[in-house]
Write a protein that holds these residues in place. Structure first.
Motif, mmCIF file in Angstrom:
data_model
loop_
_atom_site.group_PDB
_atom_site.id
_atom_site.type_symbol
_atom_site.label_atom_id
_atom_site.label_comp_id
_atom_site.label_asym_id
_atom_site.label_seq_id
_atom_site.Cartn_x
_atom_site.Cartn_y
_atom_site.Cartn_z
ATOM 1 N N UNK A 65 -26.013 -10.563 -18.746
ATOM 2 C CA UNK A 65 -25.309 -9.406 -19.296
ATOM 3 C C UNK A 65 -25.841 -8.114 -18.666
ATOM 4 N N UNK A 66 -27.136 -8.004 -18.549
ATOM 5 C CA UNK A 66 -27.728 -6.812 -17.942
ATOM 6 C C UNK A 66 -27.437 -6.777 -16.449
ATOM 7 N N UNK A 67 -27.460 -7.931 -15.793
ATOM 8 C CA UNK A 67 -27.129 -7.969 -14.370
ATOM 9 C C UNK A 67 -25.694 -7.497 -14.137
ATOM 10 N N UNK A 68 -24.777 -7.890 -15.008
ATOM 11 C CA UNK A 68 -23.384 -7.459 -14.880
ATOM 12 C C UNK A 68 -23.252 -5.955 -15.087
ATOM 13 N N UNK A 69 -23.992 -5.426 -16.046
ATOM 14 C CA UNK A 69 -23.942 -3.977 -16.288
ATOM 15 C C UNK A 69 -24.536 -3.196 -15.125
ATOM 16 N N UNK A 70 -25.559 -3.745 -14.498
ATOM 17 C CA UNK A 70 -26.193 -3.060 -13.375
ATOM 18 C C UNK A 70 -25.392 -3.200 -12.082
ATOM 19 N N UNK A 71 -24.363 -4.040 -12.075
ATOM 20 C CA UNK A 71 -23.525 -4.144 -10.889
ATOM 21 C C UNK A 71 -22.324 -3.198 -10.966
ATOM 22 N N UNK A 72 -22.416 -2.184 -11.799
ATOM 23 C CA UNK A 72 -21.442 -1.112 -11.880
ATOM 24 C C UNK A 72 -21.365 -0.438 -10.504
ATOM 25 N N UNK A 73 -20.160 -0.182 -9.980
ATOM 26 C CA UNK A 73 -20.034 0.384 -8.630
ATOM 27 C C UNK A 73 -20.780 1.715 -8.436
ATOM 28 N N UNK A 74 -20.825 2.540 -9.462
ATOM 29 C CA UNK A 74 -21.532 3.820 -9.335
ATOM 30 C C UNK A 74 -23.034 3.578 -9.192
ATOM 31 N N UNK A 75 -23.571 2.631 -9.963
ATOM 32 C CA UNK A 75 -24.996 2.318 -9.855
ATOM 33 C C UNK A 75 -25.310 1.658 -8.517
ATOM 34 N N UNK A 76 -24.405 0.817 -8.035
ATOM 35 C CA UNK A 76 -24.606 0.170 -6.736
ATOM 36 C C UNK A 76 -24.588 1.222 -5.618
ATOM 37 N N UNK A 77 -23.645 2.164 -5.686
ATOM 38 C CA UNK A 77 -23.584 3.229 -4.696
ATOM 39 C C UNK A 77 -24.861 4.073 -4.732
ATOM 40 N N UNK A 78 -25.325 4.402 -5.922
ATOM 41 C CA UNK A 78 -26.560 5.170 -6.053
ATOM 42 C C UNK A 78 -27.736 4.396 -5.470
ATOM 43 N N UNK A 79 -27.762 3.089 -5.668
ATOM 44 C CA UNK A 79 -28.804 2.262 -5.069
ATOM 45 C C UNK A 79 -28.733 2.256 -3.555
ATOM 46 N N UNK A 80 -27.520 2.196 -3.011
ATOM 47 C CA UNK A 80 -27.361 2.243 -1.562
ATOM 48 C C UNK A 80 -27.783 3.590 -0.992
ATOM 49 N N UNK A 81 -27.535 4.647 -1.741
ATOM 50 C CA UNK A 81 -27.879 5.995 -1.284
ATOM 51 C C UNK A 81 -29.331 6.367 -1.576
ATOM 52 N N UNK A 82 -30.075 5.496 -2.225
ATOM 53 C CA UNK A 82 -31.391 5.880 -2.733
ATOM 54 C C UNK A 82 -32.341 6.384 -1.653
ATOM 55 N N UNK A 83 -32.357 5.766 -0.489
ATOM 56 C CA UNK A 83 -33.266 6.227 0.563
ATOM 57 C C UNK A 83 -32.849 7.610 1.057
#
Length: 152
Positions: A65-83
């Motif tokens: 359930x938490x993994x599904x919530x963390x795969x939100x596109x906005x959170x994924x984009x923020x993770x990709x942009x993190x560096x």
């Protein structure tokens, strides 16, 4: 069920904690900024952060359930942009605050800074990071093929 993952995560977290304490101690000894005893003043806080991060990682690994919530596109984009966010936020904040602080409202200054940080981070990710990762993969593939052909 997660005993191996849990113990390895705890081991990594604790080793990062020890490394940060050792590094801080070396810096203080070499440069004499404070007494050596002051090095351990924040060690309880650091240990708390390490334990909290370990618990969060274990929680995410154990819950779909938490993994599904963390795969939100906005959170994924923020993770990709993190560096890019990490590399650009300080220079952009310094420039924006230097140019605009006191001239317009602080809320607007902060909004402009965040908009610039995220925009430039996206552009950096798209036009620098992604092509660089492709070049790195191509170089690694060519290297692996050349090594494989030498061994055959």
């Amino acid at each position: 069920m997660f005993s191996y993952k849990k113990s390895s995560i705890d081991c990594y977290s604790f080793s990062f904690y020890l490394y940060s304490r050792f590094y801080a101690w070396i810096v203080r000894v070499l440069f004499g900024t404070d007494s050596i005893l002051m090095d351990f003043s924040y060690s309880i806080i650091d240990l708390g952060v390490c334990i909290g991060a370990s618990m969060l990682i274990i929680l995410v690994l154990s819950s779909k359930k938490i993994q599904n919530r963390l795969s939100n596109p906005i959170l994924v984009l923020t993770g990709n942009l993190s560096y890019s966010l990490y590399m650009l936020h300080i220079p952009i904040l310094l420039v924006v605050f230097r140019l605009l602080y006191g001239k317009i409202s602080l809320i607007i200054v902060i909004f402009v800074a965040y908009a610039l940080i995220f925009s430039l981070s996206y552009l950096t990710y798209k036009y620098i990071e992604i092509p660089s990762m492709k070049i790195g993969k191509n170089l690694a593939t060519k290297r692996a093929k050349s090594l494989q052909s030498k061994t055959v």
